[in-house]
Design a protein around this motif. Structure first.
Motif, mmCIF file in Angstrom:
data_model
loop_
_atom_site.group_PDB
_atom_site.id
_atom_site.type_symbol
_atom_site.label_atom_id
_atom_site.label_comp_id
_atom_site.label_asym_id
_atom_site.label_seq_id
_atom_site.Cartn_x
_atom_site.Cartn_y
_atom_site.Cartn_z
ATOM 1 N N GLU A 186 0.300 8.866 4.599
ATOM 2 C CA GLU A 186 0.547 10.192 4.880
ATOM 3 C C GLU A 186 -0.751 11.027 4.883
ATOM 4 O O GLU A 186 -0.801 11.992 5.606
ATOM 5 C CB GLU A 186 1.653 10.640 3.932
ATOM 6 N N SER A 187 -1.684 10.907 3.709
ATOM 7 C CA SER A 187 -2.783 11.461 3.598
ATOM 8 C C SER A 187 -3.600 11.480 4.924
ATOM 9 O O SER A 187 -4.243 12.434 5.370
ATOM 10 C CB SER A 187 -3.480 10.913 2.543
ATOM 11 N N SER A 188 -3.804 10.153 5.178
ATOM 12 C CA SER A 188 -4.757 10.132 6.512
ATOM 13 C C SER A 188 -3.948 10.506 7.765
ATOM 14 O O SER A 188 -4.641 11.561 8.655
ATOM 15 C CB SER A 188 -4.953 8.616 6.813
ATOM 16 N N ALA A 196 -0.982 6.955 1.168
ATOM 17 C CA ALA A 196 -2.059 6.474 1.750
ATOM 18 C C ALA A 196 -2.022 6.958 3.261
ATOM 19 O O ALA A 196 -2.783 7.601 3.868
ATOM 20 C CB ALA A 196 -2.450 5.276 1.560
ATOM 21 N N GLN A 253 -6.241 4.468 13.332
ATOM 22 C CA GLN A 253 -7.499 4.857 12.366
ATOM 23 C C GLN A 253 -6.850 4.743 11.072
ATOM 24 O O GLN A 253 -7.715 4.509 10.126
ATOM 25 C CB GLN A 253 -7.644 6.364 12.646
ATOM 26 N N THR A 254 -5.591 5.033 10.888
ATOM 27 C CA THR A 254 -5.248 5.033 9.415
ATOM 28 C C THR A 254 -5.004 3.622 8.922
ATOM 29 O O THR A 254 -5.426 3.421 7.961
ATOM 30 C CB THR A 254 -3.612 5.557 9.488
ATOM 31 N N VAL A 303 0.956 -1.217 0.168
ATOM 32 C CA VAL A 303 0.056 0.232 -0.148
ATOM 33 C C VAL A 303 0.978 1.333 -0.039
ATOM 34 O O VAL A 303 1.776 1.391 0.970
ATOM 35 C CB VAL A 303 -0.938 0.200 1.277
ATOM 36 N N PRO A 304 0.668 2.162 -0.915
ATOM 37 C CA PRO A 304 1.588 3.206 -1.167
ATOM 38 C C PRO A 304 1.631 4.042 0.121
ATOM 39 O O PRO A 304 0.688 4.225 0.836
ATOM 40 C CB PRO A 304 0.967 4.219 -2.177
ATOM 41 N N TYR A 305 2.951 4.591 0.493
ATOM 42 C CA TYR A 305 3.094 5.459 1.583
ATOM 43 C C TYR A 305 2.310 6.761 1.649
ATOM 44 O O TYR A 305 1.715 7.041 2.757
ATOM 45 C CB TYR A 305 4.702 5.929 1.540
ATOM 46 N N ALA A 313 -5.189 11.764 11.944
ATOM 47 C CA ALA A 313 -5.763 10.332 12.301
ATOM 48 C C ALA A 313 -4.579 9.788 13.090
ATOM 49 O O ALA A 313 -3.541 10.265 12.885
ATOM 50 C CB ALA A 313 -6.060 9.584 10.993
ATOM 51 N N LYS A 320 -8.733 2.275 8.660
ATOM 52 C CA LYS A 320 -9.750 2.801 7.670
ATOM 53 C C LYS A 320 -9.008 3.057 6.146
ATOM 54 O O LYS A 320 -9.762 3.126 5.117
ATOM 55 C CB LYS A 320 -10.220 4.295 7.933
ATOM 56 N N VAL A 321 -7.740 3.183 6.198
ATOM 57 C CA VAL A 321 -7.358 3.307 4.810
ATOM 58 C C VAL A 321 -6.286 2.103 4.350
ATOM 59 O O VAL A 321 -6.881 1.527 3.329
ATOM 60 C CB VAL A 321 -6.393 4.661 4.994
ATOM 61 N N LYS A 327 -8.187 -1.189 4.196
ATOM 62 C CA LYS A 327 -9.330 -1.119 3.066
ATOM 63 C C LYS A 327 -8.530 -1.210 1.625
ATOM 64 O O LYS A 327 -9.083 -2.096 0.831
ATOM 65 C CB LYS A 327 -9.970 0.183 3.147
ATOM 66 N N LYS A 328 -7.575 -0.680 1.507
ATOM 67 C CA LYS A 328 -6.576 -0.799 0.414
ATOM 68 C C LYS A 328 -6.114 -2.463 0.077
ATOM 69 O O LYS A 328 -5.967 -2.906 -0.894
ATOM 70 C CB LYS A 328 -5.547 0.278 0.335
#
Lengths: 292, 251
Positions: free
Chosen positions: A180-182, A178, A191-192, A174-176, A187, A195-196, A199-200
């Protein structure tokens, strides 16, 4: 000059035919099993073979239901144990563990995959079976310890390395960005992950679980050593069971003077093969869709 | 007067000393643009502000960063609150794997907003602020990945505005976009500066000239000089700044 070209052409053809032969093996095995299993399917309808519980080879009765249930329960239990443990483990290794620790733990877990299954069987007989027997006695359940539960536990341990190493791989891919955005939205790490990242990674994790499932489903040696091998439909996890793989391994080559016995066993093998093929195709499909 | 104060910031990855003793004040409600050639530490500087940098393995950070006179690296600081205060717009937009609506609502949700009505309001308001509302209002439920890359970047902007930050950190926010989308992002940023302190990192000088109120020039990990846009672009004091701005070679 010519010699070089000839060698080049020949080597390609050799490799091509070897590859073709190897891939053709699956078809060959399936076809062979089908041909051998045909006699019994001609006498007894397949539906009855799958749903009947009476296993009396000498009377010509071959009901596979108890063995199918044995396989099902042992595998099911193994997955129930393995999935949560493997998920937590994979998440920790890929998201939380410092790199040094990861470099130690991952090979250690992969080592589990290299242990011969008979060793797991011995471990089951010496450690898991007595533990279950003694613990069950303490809560007033009588059991020999040879049980669905013992099979489930041993199988779960055997599939750990498969599920964990594939899941770790998938989660790490899963790209870094993802994460970083969260995180940049405030978050927490959990949580990251929840939820991210998960999910990915979800399709890949499902594929990992199916791979583990196929392994557990087909495992023979270790299971046969700890489940007790009594042809009955188990009603509790403390009862003995008799998975299909164990049936084939225990009897093939020994009781073949009984008419149709070998045909029946090979039908069992064919059923195993088909189910595993089905699941690995499903895994492939899910991975492909996830990759898009 | 200053929103962010950086004092003696040093960052190194292993043996590689990336930022060397950087000190810089970033004024409130202005756009501060950090310029400099690629690979000289601009992104590192930006990510040291919201402490995303420390997630990299083997990074060492020393010196101080103050936001509203509070130290960012104080062990008592709640890092999630800190990051919430500083939105980040990265070079390539990364929509989260969910719908357009959920992308914008992600931040408010993790910080505890549950009411549907409130979320609807937040999503609409911030999509409008990012200039994306009209284009997506009829398909808020579709996956964010179905948007064009320019739209994705505006979605990321809306997502970062949705947690009500005070500061927006932009890392080459328009370099991956087509000129039209880039212009839209720039216009939006210029509008937003009345409410936010904005820090933009870029190696594109034309963009810097258009956007900046204040400019800092980083070269090989050192902050060479900083000041008002006019001072830096028209009257640079350092030879290296002059050469970079006029497009001459660095040596």
């Amino acid at each position: 000059m010519r010699v070089r070209k000839v060698i080049d052409g020949v080597s390609e053809k050799v490799m091509c035919s070897v590859t073709a032969a190897v891939s053709f093996l699956v078809v060959l095995i399936a076809a062979g099993l089908y041909l051998k299993a045909r006699p019994i399917m001609e006498i007894t309808p397949i539906k009855e073979l799958l749903t009947s519980s009476s296993w009396h080879p000498l009377k010509g009765e071959f009901g596979f239901y108890p063995f199918l249930m044995g396989t099902f329960w042992v595998t099911f239990l193994a997955m129930i144990f393995a999935i949560p443990i493997c998920l937590l483990c994979s998440i920790y290794i890929s998201e939380y563990a410092p790199r040094k620790m990861r470099d130690v733990i991952k090979p250690l877990i992969d080592l589990l995959a290299g242990i011969p299954s008979v060793v797991y069987g011995v471990f089951g007989v010496l450690a898991v079976v007595p533990l279950i027997r003694d613990t069950a006695h303490r809560i007033n359940i009588s059991t020999t310890g040879y049980s669905v539960l013992a099979g489930g536990i041993v199988l779960a341990i055997m599939v750990f390395p498969i599920i964990i190493s594939v899941s770790v791989e998938v989660i790490q891919s899963v790209p870094y960005e993802a994460r970083e955005s969260s995180l940049s939205l405030g978050a927490t790490q959990w949580q990251t992950v929840k939820k991210v990242v998960l999910k990915k990674a979800f399709p890949g994790i499902v594929a990992a679980i199916i791979l583990g499932f196929s392994r557990a489903f087909g495992e023979t040696m270790a299971v046969l050593m700890v489940v007790g091998n009594v042809p009955q439909v188990p009603h509790s996890i403390f009862e003995e069971a008799y998975p299909l793989t164990a049936l084939i391994a225990n009897n093939y080559g020994e009781m073949l003077s009984v008419p149709l016995y070998d045909s029946a066993l090979l039908l069992g093998a064919l059923i195993l093969l088909l189910i595993v093929l089905l699941f690995s195709m499903a895994a492939r499909l899910i991975l492909m869709r996830g990759g898009r | 007067m200053y929103h962010i104060t950086i004092k003696g910031l040093n960052v190194s990855y292993g043996n590689h000393h990336v930022l060397k003793n950087v000190s810089l004040e970033i004024p409130r409600n202005k756009i501060t643009v950090i310029i400099g050639p690629s690979g000289c530490g601009k992104t590192t500087l930006l990510k040291s502000l919201n402490r995303l940098l420390e997630l990299q393995e083997g990074v060492r950070i020393s010196g101080s960063v103050l936001v509203d006179d509070e130290s960012v690296y104080d062990p008592k600081v709640d890092v999630t609150e800190l990051r919430k205060k500083m939105g980040l717009l990265s070079q390539r937009p990364y929509p989260l794997p969910m719908s357009i609506f959920d992308n914008v609502a992600y931040g408010p949700r993790i910080h505890g907003t549950r009411k549907r009505k409130k979320l609807n309001e937040i999503v609409e308001k911030n999509l409008r602020a990012a200039g994306l509302w009209e284009e997506v209002k009829d398909r808020l439920k579709s996956p964010a990945a179905s948007l064009s890359i320019g739209q994705q970047q505006r979605l990321c902007l809306a997502r970062c505005l949705a947690v009500s930050p005070e500061i927006i950190l932009c890392d080459e926010p328009t370099s991956a976009l087509d000129p039209f989308s880039a212009q839209k992002i720039e216009e939006t940023l210029s509008e937003l500066k009345t409410d936010y302190t904005i820090v933009v990192v870029t190696h594109n000088l034309r963009r810097a000239r258009r956007l900046a109120d204040y400019v800092g020039f980083i070269f090989l990990g050192e902050l060479i000089e900083h000041g008002g846009k006019k001072d830096i672009f028209e009257n640079p004091k350092d030879e290296r700044t002059r050469r970079y701005i006029s497009g001459e070679s660095y040596l």
